[in-house]
Motif scaffolding. Structure first.
Motif, short mmCIF file in Angstrom:
data_model
loop_
_atom_site.label_atom_id
_atom_site.label_comp_id
_atom_site.label_asym_id
_atom_site.label_seq_id
_atom_site.Cartn_x
_atom_site.Cartn_y
_atom_site.Cartn_z
N THR A 180 0.94 -1.15 0.07
CA THR A 180 -0.10 0.01 -0.12
C THR A 180 0.92 1.17 -0.01
O THR A 180 0.65 2.44 -0.77
N ALA A 183 2.70 1.63 -3.43
CA ALA A 183 1.65 2.25 -4.36
C ALA A 183 1.38 3.80 -4.32
O ALA A 183 1.29 4.34 -5.41
N ASP A 187 4.64 6.39 -9.88
CA ASP A 187 5.42 5.70 -10.81
C ASP A 187 6.70 6.62 -11.31
O ASP A 187 6.99 7.65 -10.65
#
Length: 216
Positions: A180, A183, A187
């Motif tokens: 988590t 994420a 990116d």
């Protein structure tokens, strides 16, 4: 040459994590993204609750004098570090989880009083009172270049992503406490890996491995 490891968590955890990194023989850069401070709160009647839910040791560190009125309540702690802080403050720990609030509360019955931070996640079935807040600190994003950023929370991951944007991310490796948290970083980083256990020791071990593997 190994990459330096940047420790982002607030004090006093920052110093503890940095010491683990240094004991492993690597360079630790102490750059907390937030500081933690107490906020005023009103102590409820402890008779209305069966147990105290603590999801962070910060609730004990910054709860202040009001904690004394709640000491008769047994503690449900989200992890071992929080349980240790509760015991040190004179509480009896009824149950200790492995780092996930949902799992530890699922194993608990009764009325829970959750002492939490201002930016907390709601816990189903618990009454929440805010006793501390985390405030952002100014950080120079260029200091992360070529490092492993050691990230303990989704909020810290999101803040790091706001500080370091675009191509600047390409030289930075992220070591995250959980999938988590990974994420939440987004990116564009050189690499992102999550610890196999949501514990500081496991996260440091991951960061040390990443620093040595990718130290070009």
């Amino acid at each position: 040459m190994p990459r330096p490891i940047v420790v982002l968590r607030p004090e006093p955890g920052n110093a503890a994590t940095a010491t683990r990194v240094e004991q492993a023989g690597l360079v630790a850069l102490r750059l907390p993204l937030f500081c933690v401070a107490a906020v005023a709160w009103t102590v409820p009647d402890p008779a209305q609750f069966d147990a105290l839910l603590l999801t962070s040791a910060n609730a004990v560190r910054h709860g202040g004098e009001g904690l004394a009125r709640l000491r008769e309540l047994p503690v449900v702690a989200v992890g071992e570090a929080t349980a240790r802080a509760a015991r040190a403050a004179g509480f009896t720990v009824l149950l200790t989880g492995s780092g996930d609030a949902a799992s530890v509360t699922a194993a608990t019955t009764g009325r829970l009083l959750h002492l939490a931070g201002r930016e907390h996640h709601a816990v189903a079935g618990a009454t929440t009172i805010v006793v501390y807040a985390t405030e952002p600190l100014p950080v120079d994003g260029s200091l992360f270049e070529g490092s492993v950023a050691l990230v303990h929370s989704a909020r810290a991951a999101a803040r790091l992503a706001a500080i370091v944007e675009g191509e600047a991310r390409e030289s930075i490796v992220i070591a995250a406490l959980s999938p988590t948290v990974a994420a939440a970083a987004g990116d564009g980083w050189r690499a992102v890996e999550a610890s196999d256990m949501p514990r500081d020791e496991a996260l440091v071990a991951l960061a040390v491995r990443l620093a040595g593997r990718d130290g070009d």
